[in-house]
Design a protein around this motif. Structure first.
Motif, PDB file in Angstrom:
ATOM      1  N   PRO A  93      -8.070 -22.266   7.916  1.00 49.43           N
ATOM      2  CA  PRO A  93      -9.061 -23.034   8.685  1.00 49.43           C
ATOM      3  C   PRO A  93     -10.264 -23.376   7.803  1.00 49.43           C
ATOM      4  CG  PRO A  93      -8.427 -21.012   9.830  1.00 49.43           C
ATOM      5  CD  PRO A  93      -7.889 -20.904   8.445  1.00 49.43           C
ATOM      6  N   VAL A  95     -14.376 -25.039   7.947  1.00 50.70           N
ATOM      7  CA  VAL A  95     -15.556 -25.593   8.606  1.00 50.70           C
ATOM      8  C   VAL A  95     -16.426 -26.190   7.508  1.00 50.70           C
ATOM      9  CG1 VAL A  95     -17.615 -25.127   9.989  1.00 50.70           C
ATOM     10  CG2 VAL A  95     -15.488 -23.875  10.445  1.00 50.70           C
ATOM     11  N   ARG A 111     -12.861 -34.896   8.762  1.00 57.25           N
ATOM     12  CA  ARG A 111     -12.242 -34.522  10.042  1.00 57.25           C
ATOM     13  C   ARG A 111     -10.737 -34.799  10.025  1.00 57.25           C
ATOM     14  NH1 ARG A 111     -17.264 -36.986  12.260  1.00 57.25           N
ATOM     15  NH2 ARG A 111     -18.523 -35.278  13.118  1.00 57.25           N
ATOM     16  N   ALA A 115     -10.546 -30.447   9.091  1.00 57.76           N
ATOM     17  CA  ALA A 115     -11.700 -29.552   9.074  1.00 57.76           C
ATOM     18  C   ALA A 115     -12.576 -29.766  10.305  1.00 57.76           C
ATOM     19  CB  ALA A 115     -12.525 -29.786   7.817  1.00 57.76           C
ATOM     20  N   GLU A 116     -13.227 -28.715  10.724  1.00 58.32           N
ATOM     21  CA  GLU A 116     -14.270 -28.802  11.749  1.00 58.32           C
ATOM     22  C   GLU A 116     -15.567 -29.189  11.047  1.00 58.32           C
ATOM     23  OE1 GLU A 116     -16.862 -25.796  14.629  1.00 58.32           O
ATOM     24  OE2 GLU A 116     -14.920 -25.124  13.845  1.00 58.32           O
ATOM     25  N   VAL A 117     -16.212 -30.248  11.497  1.00 59.69           N
ATOM     26  CA  VAL A 117     -17.440 -30.727  10.856  1.00 59.69           C
ATOM     27  C   VAL A 117     -18.644 -30.382  11.719  1.00 59.69           C
ATOM     28  CG1 VAL A 117     -18.730 -32.772  10.102  1.00 59.69           C
ATOM     29  CG2 VAL A 117     -16.274 -32.595   9.632  1.00 59.69           C
ATOM     30  N   VAL A 118     -19.643 -29.756  11.108  1.00 53.07           N
ATOM     31  CA  VAL A 118     -20.918 -29.450  11.757  1.00 53.07           C
ATOM     32  C   VAL A 118     -21.998 -30.167  10.954  1.00 53.07           C
ATOM     33  CG1 VAL A 118     -22.540 -27.649  12.442  1.00 53.07           C
ATOM     34  CG2 VAL A 118     -20.067 -27.186  12.483  1.00 53.07           C
ATOM     35  N   ARG A 139     -17.626 -15.641  12.140  1.00 50.89           N
ATOM     36  CA  ARG A 139     -16.190 -15.938  12.090  1.00 50.89           C
ATOM     37  C   ARG A 139     -15.473 -15.286  10.906  1.00 50.89           C
ATOM     38  NH1 ARG A 139     -15.299 -22.301  13.619  1.00 50.89           N
ATOM     39  NH2 ARG A 139     -17.124 -22.607  14.962  1.00 50.89           N
TER      40      ARG A 139
END
Length: 328
Positions: A93, A95, A111, A115-118, A139
């Motif tokens: 995973p 981020v 994305r 990937a999770e984008v913040v 996490r």
């Protein structure tokens, strides 16, 4: 383990995964620069920039349990995509903490790579660090910094090993190697590789006007910070200051830094497209801009420019060609 041993180990892990990017040339560019110009085309690397090398090197170096837990990185887009692609290939995973004003294509591509984008405000780098620290704590993710990470530097150093080999094949044994520079991961990695494999080649960082922290730091002998944190077309290489790991390497091995205008970066983008059929983003064209338009700042019959990335929004690229294409 020595720096060159780390680079060689990273190169071995990259075998079969990273592209060996070509060294390009054009008599038209030679004429503009007044010397032979060799362009290391890292814009053709996976994910559109050299950052894939460091991302893969860092993710692949993690213990299996840490990889399974996942990784977090912060980036304006190229390191983001490199880490995201490497993480996906390893089943990890990811981020990615990105400035909210990152080019739309870089946000979308990151994305798309799973990937999770913040997002965060680029003018507040502390916010970026806080978000990443939370991800590590809450996490159990492993932080992969964009340049101040020895495995990332080693991965970028694999580009330097290729430059040493390709320069020798081209009959070039003495030259400045101009490198688009943000925090100095690629510049320091290349410098270490050249020290071991091609001591006649000298790495030199190239930055955009207003964000010349590395050039000023090399001149003063201590880490200098940029006053401005945003507001440049060269978003890929805008960092607050050189890294704690990268600066000592650059200070020991690199020649003086070079600084180029945004206009010259766009002129270089247009020339790379017309003469090399190569798409570059502004930050990925700074080294070529210096090679072409600051001939008095380098010495010798040849210069090597690393074209570091090509992740440019279509609208900006089209505008650049409309504005500067006639001169290319």
């Amino acid at each position: 383990m020595s720096d060159i041993t780390l680079i060689e180990a990273a190169e071995a892990r990259l075998q079969g995964h990273a592209r060996r990017t070509p060294m390009l040339s054009s008599p038209f560019l030679d004429e503009i620069a007044g010397r032979r110009v060799l362009v290391k085309a890292e814009a053709l690397q996976h994910s559109g920039s050299f950052k894939f090398r460091g991302g893969w090197a860092a993710v692949s170096a993690l213990p299996e349990a840490a990889r399974k837990a996942g990784v977090v990185a912060f980036s304006s887009g190229n390191h983001a995509q490199g880490v995201a692609m490497a993480a996906r290939a390893h089943g990890a995973p990811a981020v990615i903490v990105m400035p909210e004003d990152s080019p739309a294509s870089k946000l979308a591509n990151t994305r798309a790579l799973g990937a999770e984008v913040v997002t965060y405000d680029r003018n507040n780098p502390d916010q970026r660090d806080e978000i990443a620290a939370q991800m590590v704590q809450q996490r159990g993710l492993s932080l992969i910094k964009p340049f101040d990470n020895r495995e990332v530097i080693a991965g970028q150093g694999s580009c330097g090993l290729e430059i040493a080999e390709q320069a020798a094949e081209a009959g070039v044994d003495r030259a400045d190697v101009l490198v688009c520079c943000g925090g100095g991961g690629l510049t320091s990695g290349i410098a270490l590789a050249l020290e071991a494999r091609a001591p006649g080649l000298r790495a030199r960082p190239v930055e955009p006007e207003g964000f010349d922290d590395v050039a000023r730091s090399l001149q003063s002998g201590r880490i200098e910070e940029n006053v401005r944190k945003s507001g440049s077309l060269c978003d890929a290489i805008i960092t607050p200051k050189p890294g704690e790991i990268t600066f000592p390497i650059m200070h020991r091995l690199c020649g003086p830094g070079l600084v180029v205008s945004e206009e010259d970066c766009q002129r270089a983008m247009a020339l790379a497209f017309s003469r090399l059929k190569l798409v570059l983003e502004p930050g990925g064209a700074t080294a070529l801009a210096a090679a072409l338009f600051q001939p008095d700042s380098v010495t010798g019959p040849a210069v090597i420019a690393v074209a570091t990335g090509g992740n440019v929004d279509a609208g900006l690229f089209a505008d650049t060609l409309r504005q500067f294409g006639d001169s290319a």
